[in-house]
Design a protein around this motif. Structure first.
Motif, PDB file in Angstrom:
ATOM      1  N   GLU A  55      13.107 -42.569   6.576  1.00  0.00           N
ATOM      2  CA  GLU A  55      14.385 -41.975   6.191  1.00  0.00           C
ATOM      3  C   GLU A  55      14.343 -41.698   4.691  1.00  0.00           C
ATOM      4  O   GLU A  55      14.636 -42.585   3.883  1.00  0.00           O
ATOM      5  CB  GLU A  55      15.532 -42.915   6.555  1.00  0.00           C
ATOM      6  CG  GLU A  55      15.669 -43.107   8.050  1.00  0.00           C
ATOM      7  CD  GLU A  55      16.712 -44.145   8.430  1.00  0.00           C
ATOM      8  OE1 GLU A  55      17.297 -44.008   9.512  1.00  0.00           O
ATOM      9  OE2 GLU A  55      16.937 -45.094   7.653  1.00  0.00           O
ATOM     10  N   ARG A  58      17.445 -42.522   2.435  1.00  0.00           N
ATOM     11  CA  ARG A  58      17.662 -43.968   2.326  1.00  0.00           C
ATOM     12  C   ARG A  58      16.628 -44.584   1.378  1.00  0.00           C
ATOM     13  O   ARG A  58      16.962 -45.400   0.524  1.00  0.00           O
ATOM     14  CB  ARG A  58      17.581 -44.644   3.693  1.00  0.00           C
ATOM     15  CG  ARG A  58      17.942 -46.128   3.628  1.00  0.00           C
ATOM     16  CD  ARG A  58      17.710 -46.835   4.953  1.00  0.00           C
ATOM     17  NE  ARG A  58      18.392 -46.263   6.081  1.00  0.00           N
ATOM     18  CZ  ARG A  58      19.567 -46.688   6.561  1.00  0.00           C
ATOM     19  NH1 ARG A  58      20.191 -47.683   5.970  1.00  0.00           N
ATOM     20  NH2 ARG A  58      20.096 -46.133   7.622  1.00  0.00           N
ATOM     21  N   ASP A  59      15.366 -44.162   1.510  1.00  0.00           N
ATOM     22  CA  ASP A  59      14.309 -44.668   0.636  1.00  0.00           C
ATOM     23  C   ASP A  59      14.576 -44.297  -0.820  1.00  0.00           C
ATOM     24  O   ASP A  59      14.379 -45.111  -1.726  1.00  0.00           O
ATOM     25  CB  ASP A  59      12.940 -44.152   1.081  1.00  0.00           C
ATOM     26  CG  ASP A  59      12.555 -44.670   2.459  1.00  0.00           C
ATOM     27  OD1 ASP A  59      13.102 -45.712   2.892  1.00  0.00           O
ATOM     28  OD2 ASP A  59      11.706 -44.029   3.114  1.00  0.00           O
ATOM     29  N   TRP A  60      15.020 -43.057  -1.055  1.00  0.00           N
ATOM     30  CA  TRP A  60      15.343 -42.606  -2.408  1.00  0.00           C
ATOM     31  C   TRP A  60      16.486 -43.438  -2.990  1.00  0.00           C
ATOM     32  O   TRP A  60      16.420 -43.876  -4.141  1.00  0.00           O
ATOM     33  CB  TRP A  60      15.701 -41.118  -2.388  1.00  0.00           C
ATOM     34  CG  TRP A  60      16.239 -40.590  -3.667  1.00  0.00           C
ATOM     35  CD1 TRP A  60      15.556 -40.337  -4.822  1.00  0.00           C
ATOM     36  CD2 TRP A  60      17.604 -40.245  -3.933  1.00  0.00           C
ATOM     37  NE1 TRP A  60      16.410 -39.862  -5.783  1.00  0.00           N
ATOM     38  CE2 TRP A  60      17.668 -39.794  -5.267  1.00  0.00           C
ATOM     39  CE3 TRP A  60      18.770 -40.255  -3.180  1.00  0.00           C
ATOM     40  CZ2 TRP A  60      18.854 -39.360  -5.850  1.00  0.00           C
ATOM     41  CZ3 TRP A  60      19.950 -39.825  -3.756  1.00  0.00           C
ATOM     42  CH2 TRP A  60      19.981 -39.390  -5.086  1.00  0.00           C
ATOM     43  N   LEU A  61      17.515 -43.678  -2.182  1.00  0.00           N
ATOM     44  CA  LEU A  61      18.658 -44.469  -2.646  1.00  0.00           C
ATOM     45  C   LEU A  61      18.246 -45.891  -3.016  1.00  0.00           C
ATOM     46  O   LEU A  61      18.725 -46.448  -4.006  1.00  0.00           O
ATOM     47  CB  LEU A  61      19.756 -44.515  -1.573  1.00  0.00           C
ATOM     48  CG  LEU A  61      20.572 -43.241  -1.396  1.00  0.00           C
ATOM     49  CD1 LEU A  61      21.413 -43.328  -0.131  1.00  0.00           C
ATOM     50  CD2 LEU A  61      21.444 -42.982  -2.604  1.00  0.00           C
ATOM     51  N   LYS A  62      17.349 -46.475  -2.240  1.00  0.00           N
ATOM     52  CA  LYS A  62      16.896 -47.849  -2.512  1.00  0.00           C
ATOM     53  C   LYS A  62      16.179 -47.952  -3.856  1.00  0.00           C
ATOM     54  O   LYS A  62      16.148 -49.023  -4.456  1.00  0.00           O
ATOM     55  CB  LYS A  62      15.965 -48.333  -1.401  1.00  0.00           C
ATOM     56  CG  LYS A  62      16.690 -48.674  -0.123  1.00  0.00           C
ATOM     57  CD  LYS A  62      15.708 -49.136   0.932  1.00  0.00           C
ATOM     58  CE  LYS A  62      16.411 -49.493   2.221  1.00  0.00           C
ATOM     59  NZ  LYS A  62      15.438 -49.893   3.264  1.00  0.00           N
ATOM     60  N   GLY A  63      15.624 -46.844  -4.336  1.00  0.00           N
ATOM     61  CA  GLY A  63      14.929 -46.848  -5.613  1.00  0.00           C
ATOM     62  C   GLY A  63      15.836 -46.684  -6.819  1.00  0.00           C
ATOM     63  O   GLY A  63      15.376 -46.756  -7.958  1.00  0.00           O
ATOM     64  N   PRO A  66      21.686 -50.255  -8.561  1.00  0.00           N
ATOM     65  CA  PRO A  66      22.793 -50.554  -7.640  1.00  0.00           C
ATOM     66  C   PRO A  66      24.087 -49.792  -7.954  1.00  0.00           C
ATOM     67  O   PRO A  66      24.751 -49.309  -7.046  1.00  0.00           O
ATOM     68  CB  PRO A  66      22.999 -52.064  -7.802  1.00  0.00           C
ATOM     69  CG  PRO A  66      21.685 -52.577  -8.266  1.00  0.00           C
ATOM     70  CD  PRO A  66      21.081 -51.485  -9.103  1.00  0.00           C
ATOM     71  N   ARG A  69      23.646 -46.242  -6.755  1.00  0.00           N
ATOM     72  CA  ARG A  69      23.718 -46.215  -5.289  1.00  0.00           C
ATOM     73  C   ARG A  69      25.169 -46.274  -4.827  1.00  0.00           C
ATOM     74  O   ARG A  69      25.581 -45.538  -3.935  1.00  0.00           O
ATOM     75  CB  ARG A  69      22.976 -47.418  -4.704  1.00  0.00           C
ATOM     76  CG  ARG A  69      21.605 -47.124  -4.235  1.00  0.00           C
ATOM     77  CD  ARG A  69      21.051 -48.207  -3.326  1.00  0.00           C
ATOM     78  NE  ARG A  69      21.298 -49.561  -3.725  1.00  0.00           N
ATOM     79  CZ  ARG A  69      20.463 -50.304  -4.444  1.00  0.00           C
ATOM     80  NH1 ARG A  69      19.323 -49.804  -4.863  1.00  0.00           N
ATOM     81  NH2 ARG A  69      20.762 -51.549  -4.731  1.00  0.00           N
ATOM     82  N   LYS A  70      25.940 -47.145  -5.467  1.00  0.00           N
ATOM     83  CA  LYS A  70      27.345 -47.292  -5.096  1.00  0.00           C
ATOM     84  C   LYS A  70      28.117 -46.001  -5.355  1.00  0.00           C
ATOM     85  O   LYS A  70      28.923 -45.570  -4.536  1.00  0.00           O
ATOM     86  CB  LYS A  70      27.976 -48.447  -5.873  1.00  0.00           C
ATOM     87  CG  LYS A  70      29.424 -48.671  -5.512  1.00  0.00           C
ATOM     88  CD  LYS A  70      30.024 -49.832  -6.256  1.00  0.00           C
ATOM     89  CE  LYS A  70      31.484 -49.970  -5.851  1.00  0.00           C
ATOM     90  NZ  LYS A  70      32.182 -50.971  -6.591  1.00  0.00           N
TER      91      LYS A  70
END
Length: 161
Positions: A55, A58-63, A66, A69-70
């Protein structure tokens, strides 16, 4: 008493509108408590999934940090609950692809490209930190490819994705 309730209701509505649509992502936004995660959403967001099961968004957001991301999540939530949403949160690009526009800390700008599939879901195709004024062609091409793959996957699986 009725006047006080009406005034409280009106100021609460103005407060909700200001808090919900203000692009400052660092302020606290209203929280929704529901039994179902999709309750009240006009278009629930899903992540585009590759044939290998990855995904990318999702992977980009995890990098990301925080707080970034929020912020991006809150902007995606704004689109989910308020669709159709226009500027400054969402903008149509081309061929049914839209962008969620997020202003992040340190004057960074993030974009999440998506389309609305035939099941009325917001399919998150590609995410990136914007470095130029115009959306780069490479990012738009990648989103178009992912959209095409997602649509053909829906057809092949009989709409089960």
């Amino acid at each position: 008493m009725d006047f006080i309730l009406r005034l409280h209701w009106q100021s609460g509505l103005a407060f909700m509108y200001r808090r919900w649509y203000t692009p400052n992502c660092m302020s606290e936004k209203p929280k929704f408590s529901t039994d179902s995660p999709n309750e009240g959403k006009r278009i629930p967001a899903i992540f585009y999934r590759t044939e290998a099961g990855g995904e990318p968004v999702r992977d980009w957001l995890k990098g990301l940090l925080p707080e970034d991301r929020k912020c991006i999540g809150e902007d995606i939530k704004t689109v989910e609950f308020g669709w159709p949403v226009g500027m400054p949160v969402c903008k149509p690009l081309s061929n049914g692809i839209y962008e969620v526009r997020s202003s992040l800390a340190q004057n960074q700008i993030a974009r999440v490209l998506f389309y609305i599939d035939n099941k009325s879901r917001m399919v998150l195709l590609h995410g990136f930190i914007k470095k130029t004024q115009k959306t780069p062609d490479e990012d738009l091409k990648l989103a178009r490819r992912n959209k095409s793959k997602h649509q053909s996957g829906l057809k092949m699986k009989g709409g089960l994705q």
